[in-house]
Design a protein around this motif. Structure first.
Motif, PDB file in Angstrom:
ATOM      1  N   GLY A  63       0.822  -1.201   0.000  1.00 52.54           N
ATOM      2  CA  GLY A  63       0.000   0.000   0.000  1.00 52.54           C
ATOM      3  C   GLY A  63       0.855   1.249   0.000  1.00 52.54           C
ATOM      4  O   GLY A  63       2.007   1.234  -0.445  1.00 52.54           O
ATOM      5  N   HIS A  69      -2.647  -2.185   3.131  1.00 56.23           N
ATOM      6  CA  HIS A  69      -3.442  -3.414   3.075  1.00 56.23           C
ATOM      7  C   HIS A  69      -3.056  -4.273   4.281  1.00 56.23           C
ATOM      8  O   HIS A  69      -2.027  -4.955   4.262  1.00 56.23           O
ATOM      9  N   GLU A  71      -4.250  -6.969   5.535  1.00 53.66           N
ATOM     10  CA  GLU A  71      -4.188  -8.419   5.333  1.00 53.66           C
ATOM     11  C   GLU A  71      -2.916  -8.831   4.591  1.00 53.66           C
ATOM     12  O   GLU A  71      -2.316  -9.869   4.902  1.00 53.66           O
ATOM     13  N   LYS A  72      -2.477  -8.007   3.644  1.00 55.69           N
ATOM     14  CA  LYS A  72      -1.208  -8.290   2.941  1.00 55.69           C
ATOM     15  C   LYS A  72      -0.050  -8.300   3.931  1.00 55.69           C
ATOM     16  O   LYS A  72       0.859  -9.127   3.843  1.00 55.69           O
TER      17      LYS A  72
END
Length: 266
Positions: A63, A69, A71-72
């Motif tokens: 991001g 992000h 979850e990433k």
């Protein structure tokens, strides 16, 4: 047995082992981690982490600095996430703290910068490498202070944004580097760190000798330079490399050389 370290917001973090999987959400600090020899430990970066260049194809982009992000990042299984008080939001820090320790830096002064390098040396077991960069920084600083000592102080406005126009104010790392360059920032009487300004009032505000247009985060054009020049009596309008004025960490060593070149143009 765990070791406890304290970040620049005063938050304590304990680790039983040296953190090995690092997510960095600050471009200048990504560069510093690389320069400390931690390339293999860095698993996640932002889309703005452009140095070193090859990271964009070898590291996971999670991001930006203001939107990530989560979850990433979770899937990368980091041991530590590196943030900065100015670059990243408290909400990001809070959300990511549920994944692993989030180390937050807070850099306004040159001393803060050296403290960050020292902290990273201790945190990642890179004391020798950290000391090398501290020595390089101090050497370059002393050299630049000798270069600048007889230069006349000039009034400046340092623009970071247009539509609306915004400048660097007080209590910013940019302002510290302006002072180091014998530049008197005409907007340090404002309470905000990055105030919006009315350019038509620049003469009343302080009528700068020099207007600096940063290359980041906004792409200023010749049209902006012309417009801003109209509202001063005599200011030179100069495009400057924003990384040199706003990036901390190891970048500062290059910045001092850049500042010398800048003064030769003024």
């Amino acid at each position: 047995m765990s070791k406890t370290f304290t970040d620049q917001l005063g938050t304590s973090h304990s680790f039983t082992l040296t953190p090995k999987r690092i997510v960095s959400l600050v471009p200048s600090q990504t560069e510093l981690l690389y320069d400390l020899g931690l390339e293999d430990d860095i698993v996640g970066i932002t889309k703005f982490c452009v140095h070193p260049f090859h990271f964009k194809s070898t590291k996971k982009i999670v991001g930006g600095t203001k939107k990530v992000h989560v979850e990433k990042i979770r899937l990368l299984q980091p041991d530590i996430i590196i943030c900065n008080k100015e670059e990243n939001t408290p909400e990001i820090v809070e959300a990511l703290s549920k994944i692993c320790p989030v180390w937050v830096t807070d850099i306004i002064t040159l001393e803060d910068n050296l403290q960050m390098i020292t902290d990273f040396g201790l945190l990642f077991n890179k004391r020798v490498e950290a000391q090398k960069w501290i020595d390089k920084t101090n050497h370059a600083l002393i050299d630049f202070q000798n270069f600048i000592k007889d230069k006349q102080v000039q009034k400046v406005a340092y623009f970071i944004w247009a539509n609306p126009y915004m400048v660097a104010g007080k209590n910013t790392f940019i302002n510290e580097l302006l002072k180091l360059n014998h530049f008197e920032n005409i907007y340090t009487n404002r309470e905000e760190r990055y105030p919006e300004v009315i350019i038509q009032k620049m003469r009343i505000q302080g009528d700068p000798d020099i207007v600096l247009l940063s290359s980041e985060p906004f792409p200023f054009t010749d049209d902006h330079a012309f417009e801003l020049g109209r509202f001063t009596h005599h200011a030179k309008v100069i495009f400057v490399d924003g990384e040199m004025f706003s990036w901390y960490g190891s970048r500062l060593v290059k910045a001092f050389s850049y500042f010398k070149q800048l003064h030769s143009k003024i």
